[in-house]
Design a protein around this motif. Structure first.
Motif, PDB file in Angstrom:
ATOM      1  N   VAL A  83     -16.527 -10.753  13.909  1.00  0.00           N
ATOM      2  CA  VAL A  83     -17.108 -11.090  12.645  1.00  0.00           C
ATOM      3  C   VAL A  83     -16.445 -12.244  11.876  1.00  0.00           C
ATOM      4  CG1 VAL A  83     -17.965 -10.217  10.605  1.00  0.00           C
ATOM      5  CG2 VAL A  83     -18.391  -9.175  12.825  1.00  0.00           C
ATOM      6  N   GLU A  84     -14.980 -11.867  11.618  1.00  0.00           N
ATOM      7  CA  GLU A  84     -14.132 -12.477  11.032  1.00  0.00           C
ATOM      8  C   GLU A  84     -14.110 -14.092  11.727  1.00  0.00           C
ATOM      9  OE1 GLU A  84     -13.445  -9.735  11.955  1.00  0.00           O
ATOM     10  OE2 GLU A  84     -12.878  -8.425   9.885  1.00  0.00           O
ATOM     11  N   ASP A  91     -30.098 -15.367  12.812  1.00  0.00           N
ATOM     12  CA  ASP A  91     -30.671 -14.036  12.256  1.00  0.00           C
ATOM     13  C   ASP A  91     -29.986 -12.844  13.294  1.00  0.00           C
ATOM     14  OD1 ASP A  91     -32.026 -15.439  10.470  1.00  0.00           O
ATOM     15  OD2 ASP A  91     -33.637 -15.249  11.858  1.00  0.00           O
ATOM     16  N   ASP A  92     -29.683 -13.037  14.497  1.00  0.00           N
ATOM     17  CA  ASP A  92     -29.137 -12.003  15.406  1.00  0.00           C
ATOM     18  C   ASP A  92     -27.996 -11.457  14.645  1.00  0.00           C
ATOM     19  OD1 ASP A  92     -28.232 -14.412  16.020  1.00  0.00           O
ATOM     20  OD2 ASP A  92     -27.740 -13.819  18.078  1.00  0.00           O
ATOM     21  N   PHE A  93     -27.073 -12.266  14.280  1.00  0.00           N
ATOM     22  CA  PHE A  93     -25.919 -12.033  13.648  1.00  0.00           C
ATOM     23  C   PHE A  93     -25.988 -11.226  12.451  1.00  0.00           C
ATOM     24  CE2 PHE A  93     -22.129 -13.513  11.149  1.00  0.00           C
ATOM     25  CZ  PHE A  93     -21.049 -12.665  11.937  1.00  0.00           C
ATOM     26  N   LEU A 109     -24.899  -7.254   9.949  1.00  0.00           N
ATOM     27  CA  LEU A 109     -24.054  -7.113   8.964  1.00  0.00           C
ATOM     28  C   LEU A 109     -24.331  -6.243   7.712  1.00  0.00           C
ATOM     29  CD1 LEU A 109     -22.788 -10.717   8.836  1.00  0.00           C
ATOM     30  CD2 LEU A 109     -21.823  -8.880  10.171  1.00  0.00           C
ATOM     31  N   PHE A 110     -23.348  -5.638   7.162  1.00  0.00           N
ATOM     32  CA  PHE A 110     -23.499  -4.842   5.831  1.00  0.00           C
ATOM     33  C   PHE A 110     -22.351  -5.031   5.059  1.00  0.00           C
ATOM     34  CE2 PHE A 110     -25.793  -3.017   9.305  1.00  0.00           C
ATOM     35  CZ  PHE A 110     -27.167  -2.959   8.931  1.00  0.00           C
ATOM     36  N   GLY A 111     -22.684  -4.635   3.538  1.00  0.00           N
ATOM     37  CA  GLY A 111     -21.795  -4.406   2.729  1.00  0.00           C
ATOM     38  C   GLY A 111     -20.912  -5.755   2.642  1.00  0.00           C
ATOM     39  N   LYS A 112     -19.710  -5.918   2.431  1.00  0.00           N
ATOM     40  CA  LYS A 112     -18.824  -6.890   2.320  1.00  0.00           C
ATOM     41  C   LYS A 112     -19.019  -8.150   3.589  1.00  0.00           C
ATOM     42  CE  LYS A 112     -14.516  -5.552   4.517  1.00  0.00           C
ATOM     43  NZ  LYS A 112     -12.976  -5.477   4.418  1.00  0.00           N
TER      44      LYS A 112
END
Length: 359
Positions: free
Chosen positions: A168-169, A207-209, A213-216
């Motif tokens: 993710v990063e 959109d798939d990515f 994702l949630f939160g920060k």
């Protein structure tokens, strides 16, 4: 294979060009093959290309990560069996690591410059082969294929790394670097080139990515993604591509309905299209969250002046159309009727007097 002209019926170098996957559909008929009359270039015994729109810069090398949109038809039946524009999801292809059935498509893409749109003619040997595909996509056996392809851009790397293999990063970081490059180009008024960088950044956060994702992490991604959409909108307004600008702002407002910049830029684009009521609604909502913003106040004042000018113009038009209220004309006296009534009255008086004498 048919080669006829269908017009008759670590840190890496990033190369990008105008993309349609973010802000629009391909310019031609979305169902039929594009009409192309450019020269046929033979790339391989089973692959030929006709350029629809020129690109610029270098072509990708082996293991480049390419982002592209394409539509595909079987040449014999002209049946469209795949369209990434409809799905609003560009294909990510690492040259040299593509699927077997996309060998011909990869050969074509490897000859293209960023931003180039082309029509490819691919023989069945480099497509879905003798067997075809009976799942998705549905392609008959021995089917030669026509592709309309647009190379959005590519990431020139020594070892290709797909987005799906990134953390993710890494994905957010890759997108942020492209956003920063876009900002530098935007400041230099290189609008097309800036949009290219912003679009590449958005490609890393599809959109798939985002759904994962949630939160920060979602906040981090939106902090990169939304400014890209907003700066694309600002560029499109300067280029007078107002409908596309509205679409970019609406994407941001779907995530953040009170985003002042999105409301302001959508209002501005709507005002330029003459959608004054909708524009005023956007500006008024933006003013709630930025009451001291002089640019918003100025746009509202311009709308008020525009409405006043339209009213005055309509008033003059209606005045000229109907003219002043006509004065009532005096009625003419009909002397024949008056004399006739006098004679009848006289006759009746004489008659009554004579009758009275007789009685």
């Amino acid at each position: 294979m048919s080669l006829k002209t269908l017009g008759q019926d670590g840190e890496s170098e990033i190369v990008t060009e105008d993309a349609t996957f973010v802000h629009g559909e391909p310019p031609q008929d979305a169902n039929g093959l594009p009409k192309v009359d450019s020269k046929v270039e033979v790339l391989h015994e089973k692959v030929a290309k006709q350029i629809i729109k020129e690109g610029h810069g270098p072509i990708p090398s082996k293991y480049s990560t390419c982002f592209l949109h394409y539509r595909a038809w079987t040449q014999s039946t002209r049946h469209k069996f795949e369209d990434t524009w409809d799905e609003q999801r560009p294909l990510e292809m690492i040259l040299g690591k593509e699927k077997k059935e996309m060998t011909g498509l990869a050969i074509g893409v490897s000859s293209m410059k960023s931003g180039e749109r082309a029509l490819l003619h691919v023989g069945w040997e480099l497509g879905y082969g003798k067997e075809g595909s009976f799942s998705f996509p549905n392609v008959p056996p021995l089917a030669d294929i026509s592709y309309e392809v647009e190379l959005i851009g590519f990431d020139e790397t020594k070892e290709g790394k797909a987005r799906g293999d990134m953390t993710v990063e890494e994905r957010i970081g890759a997108a942020d670097r492209r956003k920063m490059d876009g900002n530098a180009l935007f400041k230099e008024e290189k609008l097309e080139e800036a949009m290219q960088q912003y679009e590449m950044a958005i490609a890393y956060m599809g959109d798939d990515f985002m759904f994962q994702l949630f939160g920060k992490y979602r906040d981090m991604a939106l902090a990169v993604k939304n400014p890209c959409h907003l700066n694309i909108a600002a560029s499109l307004i300067k280029l007078k591509r107002y409908e596309e600008a509205i679409g970019q702002c609406s994407i941001v407002l779907a995530e953040d309905e009170n985003n002042v910049k999105a409301l302001f830029r959508r209002g501005k684009a709507r005002a330029e299209l003459g959608q004054t009521d909708a524009a005023r609604e956007d500006f008024l909502k933006a003013r709630k969250f930025a009451p001291e913003d002089k640019a918003i106040a100025r746009e509202l004042r311009l709308l008020a002046e525009h409405d006043k000018a339209v009213y005055q113009k309509q008033k003059e038009i209606y005045k000229g159309l109907f003219g002043p209220t006509p004065e009532p004309k005096p009625k003419r006296n009909n002397w024949l009727i008056i004399i006739w009534h006098w004679l009848l009255s006289l006759f009746y008086s004489v008659f009554r007097r004579e009758r009275h004498k007789a009685d």
